[in-house]
Scaffold this motif. Structure first.
Motif, PDB file in Angstrom:
ATOM      1  N   UNK A   1      42.996 -99.067  19.726  1.00  0.00           N
ATOM      2  CA  UNK A   1      42.214 -99.352  21.244  1.00  0.00           C
ATOM      3  C   UNK A   1      42.597-100.639  21.715  1.00  0.00           C
ATOM      4  N   UNK A   2      42.885-101.806  20.932  1.00  0.00           N
ATOM      5  CA  UNK A   2      43.452-103.126  21.387  1.00  0.00           C
ATOM      6  C   UNK A   2      44.651-102.825  22.017  1.00  0.00           C
ATOM      7  N   UNK A   3      45.515-102.165  21.428  1.00  0.00           N
ATOM      8  CA  UNK A   3      46.960-101.953  22.259  1.00  0.00           C
ATOM      9  C   UNK A   3      46.860-101.098  23.516  1.00  0.00           C
ATOM     10  N   UNK A   4      45.792-100.297  23.589  1.00  0.00           N
ATOM     11  CA  UNK A   4      45.669 -99.669  24.782  1.00  0.00           C
ATOM     12  C   UNK A   4      45.412-100.413  25.897  1.00  0.00           C
ATOM     13  N   UNK A   5      44.314-101.332  25.361  1.00  0.00           N
ATOM     14  CA  UNK A   5      43.649-102.110  26.467  1.00  0.00           C
ATOM     15  C   UNK A   5      44.505-103.137  27.069  1.00  0.00           C
ATOM     16  N   UNK A   6      45.452-103.513  26.222  1.00  0.00           N
ATOM     17  CA  UNK A   6      46.733-104.671  26.528  1.00  0.00           C
ATOM     18  C   UNK A   6      47.447-103.864  27.338  1.00  0.00           C
ATOM     19  N   UNK A   7      47.942-102.708  27.017  1.00  0.00           N
ATOM     20  CA  UNK A   7      49.081-102.007  27.866  1.00  0.00           C
ATOM     21  C   UNK A   7      48.218-101.653  29.394  1.00  0.00           C
ATOM     22  N   UNK A   8      47.062-101.214  29.321  1.00  0.00           N
ATOM     23  CA  UNK A   8      46.562-100.888  30.550  1.00  0.00           C
ATOM     24  C   UNK A   8      46.322-102.102  31.417  1.00  0.00           C
ATOM     25  N   UNK A   9      45.947-103.141  30.596  1.00  0.00           N
ATOM     26  CA  UNK A   9      45.800-104.476  31.390  1.00  0.00           C
ATOM     27  C   UNK A   9      46.951-105.091  32.291  1.00  0.00           C
ATOM     28  N   UNK A  10      48.105-104.772  31.575  1.00  0.00           N
ATOM     29  CA  UNK A  10      49.524-105.205  32.107  1.00  0.00           C
ATOM     30  C   UNK A  10      49.561-104.584  33.239  1.00  0.00           C
ATOM     31  N   UNK A  11      49.175-103.368  33.442  1.00  0.00           N
ATOM     32  CA  UNK A  11      49.557-102.480  34.693  1.00  0.00           C
ATOM     33  C   UNK A  11      48.267-102.541  35.576  1.00  0.00           C
ATOM     34  N   UNK A  12      47.616-103.432  35.135  1.00  0.00           N
ATOM     35  CA  UNK A  12      46.323-103.626  36.314  1.00  0.00           C
ATOM     36  C   UNK A  12      45.403-102.275  36.119  1.00  0.00           C
ATOM     37  N   UNK A  13      45.248-101.406  35.345  1.00  0.00           N
ATOM     38  CA  UNK A  13      44.335-100.306  35.084  1.00  0.00           C
ATOM     39  C   UNK A  13      43.041-100.813  34.640  1.00  0.00           C
ATOM     40  N   UNK A  14      42.176-101.704  35.228  1.00  0.00           N
ATOM     41  CA  UNK A  14      41.160-102.510  34.700  1.00  0.00           C
ATOM     42  C   UNK A  14      39.923-101.578  34.644  1.00  0.00           C
ATOM     43  N   UNK A  15      39.612-100.475  35.166  1.00  0.00           N
ATOM     44  CA  UNK A  15      38.723 -99.518  34.792  1.00  0.00           C
ATOM     45  C   UNK A  15      38.761 -99.171  33.579  1.00  0.00           C
ATOM     46  N   UNK A  16      39.914 -98.544  32.980  1.00  0.00           N
ATOM     47  CA  UNK A  16      40.135 -97.991  31.525  1.00  0.00           C
ATOM     48  C   UNK A  16      39.985 -99.234  30.342  1.00  0.00           C
ATOM     49  N   UNK A  17      40.490-100.325  30.963  1.00  0.00           N
ATOM     50  CA  UNK A  17      40.369-101.567  29.987  1.00  0.00           C
ATOM     51  C   UNK A  17      38.678-101.618  29.846  1.00  0.00           C
ATOM     52  N   UNK A  18      38.004-101.628  30.702  1.00  0.00           N
ATOM     53  CA  UNK A  18      36.710-101.907  30.595  1.00  0.00           C
ATOM     54  C   UNK A  18      36.042-100.669  29.580  1.00  0.00           C
ATOM     55  N   UNK A  19      36.596 -99.618  30.014  1.00  0.00           N
ATOM     56  CA  UNK A  19      36.148 -98.135  29.045  1.00  0.00           C
ATOM     57  C   UNK A  19      36.387 -98.528  27.602  1.00  0.00           C
ATOM     58  N   UNK A  20      37.449 -99.114  27.204  1.00  0.00           N
ATOM     59  CA  UNK A  20      37.937 -99.560  25.803  1.00  0.00           C
ATOM     60  C   UNK A  20      36.761-100.430  25.408  1.00  0.00           C
ATOM     61  N   UNK A  21      36.399-101.398  26.253  1.00  0.00           N
ATOM     62  CA  UNK A  21      35.645-102.389  25.819  1.00  0.00           C
ATOM     63  C   UNK A  21      34.326-101.767  25.519  1.00  0.00           C
ATOM     64  N   UNK A  22      33.786-100.939  26.300  1.00  0.00           N
ATOM     65  CA  UNK A  22      32.522-100.284  26.138  1.00  0.00           C
ATOM     66  C   UNK A  22      32.733 -99.687  24.889  1.00  0.00           C
ATOM     67  N   UNK A  23      33.555 -98.717  24.736  1.00  0.00           N
ATOM     68  CA  UNK A  23      33.798 -97.954  23.374  1.00  0.00           C
ATOM     69  C   UNK A  23      33.885 -98.836  22.230  1.00  0.00           C
TER      70      UNK A  23
END
Lengths: 277, 91
Positions: free
Chosen positions: B53-75
């Motif tokens: 999950x942390x790896x996914x959040x970092x990957x999505x943060x790098x490409x600016x997909x912050x909505x899904x970074x937020x969803x990982x945080x909620x999860x």
């Protein structure tokens, strides 16, 4: 000593078979392994941690392989797992109020209905698209829709339908799972496949990712209760090997065959749950 | 000479083999090695998915997909919170 070795080999062998089936059909497999162990003489209290450890190991072995083949839709998995985890926690809290047998009837009935929905459907919904490239595989920024490769390497794009209904049903599956202590993969995969119109292989791979999270939380709880013993180790070995075998075999199978395998497994699970209830 | 990094496929194979070895040691009735191996195995099963999950959040943060970074945080909050709640209730 000999009987302990025999028991370990038996648990490892059963875990291997159920984890392979679990990775192919996105079921996790604990729902099959736990009743088998109970029938063989393990108490339900001993069998549950063995089952969840096997599911966790199977998922951990399968997910990297399924990610590399472009089958796991992480965005969909993360979105749906929020509803499933929240509802599972609520279900665990409610579990002292509801009769377990009634919930198991509901779970068994759901598994049989899901089995029929998938089993009676003919053909393949999503078709390969000319010009689609391997670079289109996997998830895409800001979108739940994606693409996956079929068994001959052709790229098949897909869209997600009825997201809110699917999320509600996955939440319902999480609630039932929390009430009974199951990981609920056998409901999540058919909901994604039949309600949200996610290709069955993608649904199975995404469910495996979701199961890894659910199982991790459950193992943490079992550890705090002192229920994790060396008895889980053979199940982890079987789960790791089975998960990897299932993930290697699944991309080579036609989607219709995976759907039929899933339907037969769900029918067996439904019957097992109703008989146990 | 700098060694090339492991490919994701190779890294997951190496982790799988290591986990298999640890699980095998955990089956041995030799203390304290068996107990330590069981603790390592349990920790790996719990930590690995959250690492993904942390790896996914970092990957999505790098490409600016912050909505899904937020969803990982909620999860993460829901998953860790529900485990904490269940442990507290069991305690």
């Amino acid at each position: 000593m000999e009987s302990e070795l025999l028991a370990a080999v038996l648990v490892g062998g059963l875990a291997l078979v159920t984890a392979t089936l679990g990775a192919i059909g996105g079921l996790g497999g604990a729902v099959l392994l736990v009743p088998m162990l109970v029938l063989l003489g393990w108490s339900p209290l001993e069998a549950a941690p063995i089952g969840i450890a096997m599911s966790a190991a199977g998922a951990l072995a399968a997910v990297p392989r399924q990610t590399l083949t472009g089958l796991t839709n992480y965005r969909l998995g993360v979105s749906l797992e929020i509803a499933a985890s929240f509802a599972a926690a609520a279900g665990a809290l409610l579990s002292i109020l509801l009769p377990v047998a009634a919930v198991q009837y509901a779970l068994g009935g759901s598994a049989v209905i899901a089995s029929m929905a998938g089993g009676l459907r003919r053909g393949q919904r999503n078709q390969p698209v000319e010009g689609a490239r391997m670079e289109d595989l996997g998830d895409r920024p800001g979108r739940l829709a994606s693409a996956y490769p079929d068994q001959s390497g052709r790229v098949i794009p897909y869209e997600i339908a009825r997201f809110r209904t699917g999320m509600g049903l996955i939440g319902g599956a999480g609630l039932l799972a929390g009430l009974t202590g199951a990981s609920g993969g056998f409901i999540k995969t058919p909901v994604m496949s039949e309600v949200m119109r996610v290709p069955v292989k993608v649904a199975a791979a995404t469910t495996m990712f979701m199961i890894a999270i659910t199982a991790a939380v459950t193992i943490a709880v079992y550890t705090s209760q002192g229920r994790i013993t060396a008895a889980i180790a053979p199940a982890v070995i079987g789960g790791l090997l089975g998960g990897r075998i299932g993930a290697a075999v699944q991309p080579r199978l036609p989607a219709t065959l995976v759907r039929r395998l899933l339907s037969v497994s769900l029918l067996v699970i439904g019957i097992v749950l109703v008989v146990r209830a | 000479m700098k060694r090339p990094p492991l490919s994701p496929s190779r890294a997951s194979d190496v982790l799988l083999i290591l986990l298999l070895l640890v699980a095998f040691v955990a089956t041995l009735p030799i203390d304290p090695i068996g107990t330590i191996a069981l603790a390592v195995l349990t920790t790996a099963l719990v930590v690995w998915p959250f690492g993904v999950l942390v790896w996914l959040a970092r990957r999505w943060a790098r490409i600016g997909d912050l909505r899904f970074v937020g969803l990982v945080g909620v999860l993460l909050i829901v998953a860790v919170g529900s485990a904490g709640l269940a442990i507290a209730l069991a305690g």
